[in-house]
Design a protein around this motif. Structure first.
Motif, PDB file in Angstrom:
ATOM      1  N   ALA A 819       0.816  -1.073  -0.050  1.00 40.22           N
ATOM      2  CA  ALA A 819       0.133  -0.043   0.145  1.00 40.22           C
ATOM      3  C   ALA A 819       0.856   1.093   0.234  1.00 40.22           C
ATOM      4  O   ALA A 819       0.509   2.256  -0.626  1.00 40.22           O
ATOM      5  N   ALA A 820       1.802   1.319   0.968  1.00 39.63           N
ATOM      6  CA  ALA A 820       2.727   2.392   0.830  1.00 39.63           C
ATOM      7  C   ALA A 820       3.469   2.797  -0.399  1.00 39.63           C
ATOM      8  O   ALA A 820       3.567   3.811  -0.785  1.00 39.63           O
ATOM      9  N   ILE A 821       4.017   1.493  -1.205  1.00 41.25           N
ATOM     10  CA  ILE A 821       4.536   1.895  -2.275  1.00 41.25           C
ATOM     11  C   ILE A 821       3.601   2.316  -3.288  1.00 41.25           C
ATOM     12  O   ILE A 821       3.932   3.294  -4.405  1.00 41.25           O
ATOM     13  N   ALA A 822       2.398   1.756  -3.338  1.00 41.30           N
ATOM     14  CA  ALA A 822       1.327   2.367  -4.217  1.00 41.30           C
ATOM     15  C   ALA A 822       1.026   3.727  -4.012  1.00 41.30           C
ATOM     16  O   ALA A 822       0.733   4.545  -4.742  1.00 41.30           O
ATOM     17  N   ILE A 823       0.889   4.084  -2.573  1.00 35.73           N
ATOM     18  CA  ILE A 823       0.524   5.536  -2.349  1.00 35.73           C
ATOM     19  C   ILE A 823       1.864   6.154  -2.715  1.00 35.73           C
ATOM     20  O   ILE A 823       1.549   7.533  -3.264  1.00 35.73           O
ATOM     21  N   GLY A 824       3.202   5.858  -2.440  1.00 35.99           N
ATOM     22  CA  GLY A 824       4.246   6.463  -2.982  1.00 35.99           C
ATOM     23  C   GLY A 824       4.050   7.090  -4.176  1.00 35.99           C
ATOM     24  O   GLY A 824       4.316   8.164  -4.688  1.00 35.99           O
ATOM     25  N   ILE A 825       3.799   6.068  -5.157  1.00 31.78           N
ATOM     26  CA  ILE A 825       3.873   6.065  -6.648  1.00 31.78           C
ATOM     27  C   ILE A 825       2.878   7.388  -7.011  1.00 31.78           C
ATOM     28  O   ILE A 825       2.916   8.321  -7.694  1.00 31.78           O
ATOM     29  N   LEU A 826       1.540   6.622  -6.406  1.00 32.25           N
ATOM     30  CA  LEU A 826       0.355   7.644  -6.549  1.00 32.25           C
ATOM     31  C   LEU A 826       0.512   9.079  -6.086  1.00 32.25           C
ATOM     32  O   LEU A 826       0.292   9.927  -7.109  1.00 32.25           O
ATOM     33  N   PHE A 827       1.083   9.331  -4.842  1.00 32.23           N
ATOM     34  CA  PHE A 827       1.080  10.365  -4.590  1.00 32.23           C
ATOM     35  C   PHE A 827       2.372  11.432  -5.407  1.00 32.23           C
ATOM     36  O   PHE A 827       2.222  12.584  -5.759  1.00 32.23           O
TER      37      PHE A 827
END
Lengths: 851, 248, 195
Positions: A819-827
């Motif tokens: 989730a963090a990686i996804a959030i990182g990329i997303l943000f």
């Protein structure tokens, strides 16, 4: 208007979103701390008011420290003390009533949730308290099944003199004939039902016991009264105390625990807010170097510049704090509204408005404003160091940054080593400091690491955008400005660390609780009292009920819990009496220390106790220790044979002993909780019908199918978890937006450069790619650091929970990391979108002119 | 008469050893009250450094800067700051104004920083803004003003605190030629009509030509100096009068 | 050439007397200071124009005195004027005395070239200062034409100053290079020498 304030306000309002977000972080922290602490005193005060009211016209009340019943022999000792005029023993017990007990109307709120059954000696009692009978007569010494109630209770319940009042008691439904009415109850607290002492002892299944001694003294002189009180205490021994029974102390403990957790959350939020403000101010100072230099050139001295930045922080701190106080008050009020039904149900407490003490406002304000100002201090200091020349020459000061990079890198390494060492040493007490070291180390090391990492990710991206050659450019931009890149990446890092930590904690908590829940309540049927949180307020049932349950065909096993309050070294302990053999079969306890087999055997054969983690942590007890429990008959030594937790008692200090010992030492033999297992192949419906039939005379109990209850609890847990996730989001979202903000600022600052790229022939698409790459590299750095920090912090938090005595199982938050990686990329991408579009759309000429 | 500014063997070296750059090598310069001095030279000649040192924005490697007899190099940061506030008015090429303050507030800023009562500071700032022709734009923010107008605000700000000297660093460097000409004329007016002392650093001969004296700097040294012989006013107006006559 | 065409242009506005033409010309060209035109020059030019058939005398008020004669433009005159308008003005390459001075200083070593530059620069600045002061006296709302004319002079001076800067910056390089000498190419009539 003061120049500081004017400039600060103008600058702040120039960046409304950023200002709002940083202020929000402070607001949230203050809200939680203030809200929780306004709520708490109100509740305690209401609680104490009730205690006072109970004490009434009596000079001194003596109870056992455990709150348990004791032998009336003590009464004699009291009577012999010189100065005691009258002393009378009574037995009282709060009877929680099931929902809709009197009105049978599920739609209407219950006006009477609990009554206090009080057994008194009619003659002696009348010597102490004037009972104004307004209708009928008062109790007589030998007056079985007779009761005297107040007119207000009679009205609420709809009965009069001569009518029957049915109450659930330990021996089933008891029908009491109302013989007299007292005036309406004016004081807060539960309505009382007065019966004779003998009757109370019978109904509560406590023959020959009292739990309260009321005393009137022969003087009104303060000094002498104190002296007499002292003599009474000496006479009865140190197992007794002056003061009424505190049947709600368990709930108070629960609330205190919650308050502590909330305070921790609030503090965390404040720290978070502090960090965001710190970062924002670093950005602000970087952004405004020229303005600051200009002010310096115009004659603002260092102190003025420092003052300007601090004023900005102060304004945000004050606004955030004031808003936090307001919302905190609302929060406290809301909590009280939620708690009022509970309060009325168990304690008949009328809860007023949240209490706002000046000292609380002061402390909250100091914390809120203090954190903000503190966070602004370093950036303000660095702003003050800006030389006037920097308004004219932008390139000054790069050299010093490089030198600083080396220094901070090595201090970071030292901190990192310390942090890891602490983690490995497993010293729970040091873990918090370790986490701070760890995060500090990452922040310090970041500037030096930005370069190699940027190169690494740059190469990765170069592979992705191979044909455009833009990734190198982005990477170059970052390594050229390690300071700014660090600010951005560390914001991301903190955001990610919070996400990962929350994910670790929540997934571990979920795992643990579901495990414990299934283990503890895995039986076929559960028979539950009105509340499982506060055992002491439940009216149990005499052993006959359990026996009758066992006799139902198809029932294989009935395991019951009995309850008694006790004290150990001043720590309140809830004791649960179990039938070791039956309880062993259910395997309801999750052991974190000790061997279940030998532990249960020990319980059977000696004064042995299994304690739960919370108790072990609170009192510092280890496996094999001998502990001294306060009992109504004196002190008893128990040996700790296991540390284990079940679902229902995970939050409170609890010990498990055999029912046999509970009866001998504490004189309690009523069951408050039943778990029923069926024989394989038994007719579930028939058994359920039989149990339901049986429970008709025990309306205080409710029958649940074990599976259904577990499901229900899981759902409840989900709700709790959801609210915790909401909290996590509350903490994480501001920092994520701060990250977007810093990324965006990075782009805006380079408008001119972008214009040049466009001028030399970069396409809009290429510009977008450069900015996107840059944002992605930054968020990748931040995310990877954040994951490291988050894992440490999460592990630490789980350890901390374990240290507090919860049987935690650490779950590696794989999904959280994803989730963090996804959030990182997303943000990262999100942060780049708006500026990238702006940059691409930029008019080349204007961009070149931008300064 | 005591000069407003005088420097003695003013030297500034950036860096050390082999990479050392000698920005200034022993500058001796004196500026008399009421003088309008332009410093010219190719870029990198040290002219901005000279202005920065005189303005107390930077510290010399050696030598002295005297402002009305007070040695700047002996003062600490706060004292230099205070001196800057009271005795100097700055006009720079870029970022002259604080973006969040309007024209009036910007012009009043040094006086407020100096602890003057805001009402008085605003009153004085307003007067000067009106004098430089910005009367109708008092409440505009810098972003709402043209480059020339921004520079006028900066000049009004420099004048409003009644400083001993106005230090202008390429004030027209960022302006088009028409606005540059106007700013130069304004500086000339400030000098001849209002009797202020001005030190102007520029690389534009056209702007420098408005000064009373031009100092040429090369490689950190003063290489030449030209004092302008102003034709007396009568002659000028006579010429102009004749031209008008012809034009009619 | 330009006086001739200016007269054609002024006559294309309206018919004018000789003296009127002189005054109009001077006003337009920037005053007597800039272009001091003698009356005689006007009248000879007018005569030549008349002979070429580009202008004609206004018969209605003919007079013996040249300044009392009124002139008008002819069709051929208009044609000629049009051609002039459409032809760009050729700028003649400058014969620069300062350059000569500098070269000689370099060649002879009789004077310091740098000193020459400074003296010249001071003089140019002095001139620039004079023009700037002049320019300040003019009101842009009424005398813009004059300002523009002044600007031309200012800009020429500016260019000269820049040129001086450039020479100063590259003086050492120039010094190192050989001074331009005449090429030793056989000239004149070699036969005579042979004789």
């Amino acid at each position: 208007m003061n120049l500081y304030i004017k400039l600060a306000l103008r600058y702040l309002s120039g960046r409304k979103l950023r200002t709002a977000l940083t202020t929000l972080a402070i607001l949230f922290g203050v809200l939680v701390i203030f809200g929780m602490n306004t709520f708490m005193p109100t509740f305690v005060q209401a609680f104490q008011t009730q205690m006072m009211a109970v004490a009434g016209q009596i000079d001194v009340t003596i109870t056992h420290k455990t709150g348990e019943a004791f032998d009336p022999g003590v009464l004699e000792k009291v009577r012999q003390v010189e100065g005691v005029k009258v002393a009378t023993g009574s037995l009282e017990r709060l009877i929680n009533l099931p929902a809709d007990y009197f009105d049978h109307a599920p739609n209407l709120p219950d006006r009477v949730n609990a009554v206090l059954l009080k057994g008194i000696d009619p003659d002696l009692a009348r010597q102490m308290i004037v009972f104004n009978v307004v209708e009928g007569r008062f109790l007589q010494p030998d007056d079985p099944s007779a009761a005297v109630i107040t007119r207000s209770l009679a009205r609420e319940v709809g009965v009069g003199v001569g009518d029957t009042l049915s109450l659930p008691t330990a021996i089933g439904i008891a029908d009491l004939k109302i013989v007299g009415l007292l005036p309406e109850r004016a004081l807060p607290g539960n309505e009382e039902v007065l019966v004779t002492l003998a009757e109370a002892q019978r109904l509560l299944n406590m023959p020959g016991k009292i739990n309260l001694i009321d005393i009137n003294l022969d003087t009104l002189e303060e000094a002498r009264r104190a002296e007499i009180q002292q003599r009474i205490l000496t006479a009865v021994g140190d197992a007794y105390k002056i003061g009424a029974l505190e049947s709600g102390s368990e709930i108070l403990t629960n609330i205190r625990n919650a308050q502590m957790i909330f305070n921790l959350m609030g503090f965390l939020a404040l720290l978070m807010g502090g960090f965001i403000i710190f970062n924002t101010f670093r950005t602000i100072v970087a952004e405004r170097r020229r303005d600051i230099g200009m002010l310096r050139a115009l004659g603002a001295n260092r102190a003025t510049i420092r003052g300007l930045i601090l004023t900005e922080g102060l304004i945000q701190g004050v606004v955030g704090t004031v808003a936090g106080l307001v919302f905190g008050y609302l929060f406290g009020w809301l909590l009280l509204q939620l708690i009022v039904p509970v309060g009325q149900q168990y304690l008949n407490i009328k809860v007023g408005l949240p209490a706002v003490s000046p000292s609380l406002v002061l402390v909250s304000s100091i914390m809120g404003i203090g954190v903000t100002v503190l966070a602004g201090l370093l950036p303000a200091q660095s702003a003050a160091r800006v030389t006037p020349l920097e308004a004219l020459r932008p390139s000054v000061g790069q050299v010093s940054l490089k030198r600083l990079t080396g220094f901070s890198f090595w201090s970071g390494v030292v901190l990192m080593v310390l942090g890891v060492a602490i983690l490995i040493s497993g010293q729970a007490a040091w873990l918090g400091i370790g986490a701070i070291f760890f995060v500090g180390a990452l922040i310090l090391m970041a500037p030096a690491l930005i370069n190699p990492i940027a190169v690494l990710f740059g190469n990765l991206l170069a592979l992705l955008f191979a044909r455009q050659g833009t990734a190198q450019l982005a990477e170059g931009n970052l390594s050229r400005q390690p300071g700014r890149a660090t600010v951005t990446a560390s914001t991301t890092m903190i955001a990610m660390a919070v996400v990962i930590m929350m994910a670790s904690v929540l997934s571990s908590v979920t795992l643990t609780f579901i495990h414990v829940l299934e283990k503890s309540l895995g039986s076929d049927f559960l028979i539950m009292p009105p509340t499982v949180a506060v055992w002491g307020s439940n009216t149990g049932a005499a052993p006959e009920l359990a026996q009758k349950l066992r006799e139902i065909p198809g029932v294989e096993l009935v395991s019951t819990l009995r309850f008694a309050g006790s004290q150990m070294n001043g720590v309140a302990v809830g004791l649960l009496g179990v039938d070791p053999r039956a309880y062993r079969q259910l395997d309801a306890l999750s052991f974190s220390a000790g061997d279940p087999e030998s532990a249960y055997r020990a319980l059977e054969n000696e004064r042995a106790i299994i304690i739960n983690g919370v108790l072990a942590a609170a009192a510092g007890i280890h496996l094999g220790d001998e502990i001294t429990l306060l009992t109504p008959t004196g002190q008893q030594v128990y040996r700790v044979v296991g540390i284990a937790t079940d679902y229902l008692n995970a939050k409170t200090t609890t010990g498990y002993i055999s029912q046999q010992n509970l009866a001998v030492d504490f004189g309690r033999n009523e069951d408050v909780f039943y778990q029923v297992n069926l024989k394989s192949g038994a007719d579930q419906a028939a058994v359920e019908a039989a149990i339901t039939q049986l429970l008709k005379s025990y309306p205080q109990f409710k029958l649940f199918s074990g599976k259904r209850y577990v499901e229900e609890n899981k759902r409840l847990l989900d709700v709790v978890l959801l609210s915790m996730y909401a909290m996590a989001a509350f903490l994480a979202i501001p920092s994520l937006i701060a990250m977007v903000n810093t990324l965006a600022i990075g782009v805006i600052e380079r408008t001119r450069e972008i214009g040049m790229l466009r001028a030399v022939g970069a396409t809009r698409r290429q510009i977008r790619t450069v900015i996107l790459s840059e944002a992605l590299i930054l968020s990748a750095i931040g995310t990877s650091f954040g994951i490291l920090a988050g894992l440490y912090m999460g592990y630490m938090a789980v350890k901390a929970f374990e240290g507090m005595g919860f049987p935690m199982m650490y779950l590696f938050p794989a999904s959280g990391i994803l989730a963090a990686i996804a959030i990182g990329i997303l943000f990262g991408a999100l942060a780049a979108t708006v500026p990238a579009r702006q940059a691409a759309r930029l008019n080349v000429v204007e961009a070149l002119r931008y300064e | 008469m005591q000069p407003i500014v005088s420097t003695q063997d003013l030297t500034k070296v950036y860096g050390h050893g082999a990479t050392a750059v000698h920005a200034l090598r022993g500058i001796n310069l004196a500026i008399q009250p009421g003088e309008f001095v332009a410093v010219m030279g190719p870029s990198g000649c040290g002219k901005s450094t000279l202005l920065h040192l005189i303005g107390g924005l930077d510290r010399p490697t050696s030598g002295k800067v005297m402002i009305e007899g007070e040695d700047l190099t002996r003062l600490n940061d706060d004292q230099v700051t205070a001196l800057r506030r009271r005795k100097m008015g700055f006009v720079f090429q870029f970022f002259n104004l604080i973006p969040v303050l309007n024209a009036l507030e910007n012009a009043a800023l040094p006086m407020i920083l100096d602890g003057m009562r805001p009402n008085e500071a605003y009153q004085r700032a307003r007067e000067w803004l009106e004098r430089v022709g910005l009367g109708p734009r008092l409440t505009h923010r810098p972003s709402e003003l043209s480059g020339g107008e921004q520079q006028r605000v900066a000049i009004a700000r420099a004048l409003a605190s009644e400083p001993s000297i106005i230090l202008a660093d390429e004030p027209t460097g960022n302006l088009d030629s028409r606005a540059s000409e106007e700013i130069a004329m304004l500086l000339r007016q400030i000098s001849s009509e209002w009797g202020r002392t001005i030190l102007l650093v520029t690389h534009d001969p056209r702007i420098a030509a408005y000064a009373d004296r031009i100092v040429f700097l090369k490689d950190g040294q003063i290489v030449d100096e030209t004092i302008m012989e102003s034709r007396n006013g009568d002659e000028v107006s006579a010429v102009v009068g004749k031209m008008k006559e012809i034009g009619d | 050439m330009s006086v001739r065409n200016a007269i054609l242009g002024l006559l294309s506005q309206r018919n004018r007397y000789g003296y009127e033409l002189l005054q109009a010309f001077q006003a337009m060209a920037g005053g007597r200071e800039t272009w001091d035109l003698k009356p005689a020059q006007i009248y000879t030019t007018l005569l030549r124009l008349k002979e070429s058939g580009l202008i004609a005398e206004d018969e209605t008020c003919s007079s013996e005195l040249p300044e009392k004669r009124r002139y008008a433009i002819t069709a051929a005159g208009r044609e000629e004027l049009k051609r002039w308008f459409e032809t760009p003005v050729r700028v003649e390459p400058q014969r620069d005395e300062f350059f000569l001075k500098l070269m000689l200083a370099l060649a002879t070593g009789q004077a310091d070239p740098r000193r020459l530059i400074y003296i010249q620069r001071a003089s140019l600045f002095q001139e620039l200062h004079r023009l700037s002061t002049l320019r300040m006296e003019l009101d842009p709302s009424t005398s813009l034409a004059h300002i523009l004319l002044l600007d031309q002079a200012v800009m020429h001076l500016e260019a000269d100053l820049r040129w001086l800067d450039m020479i100063e910056a590259r003086l050492e390089e120039v010094r190192k290079q050989p001074i331009p000498e005449p090429e030793h190419r056989p000239r004149g009539r070699p036969q005579k020498i042979a004789k």
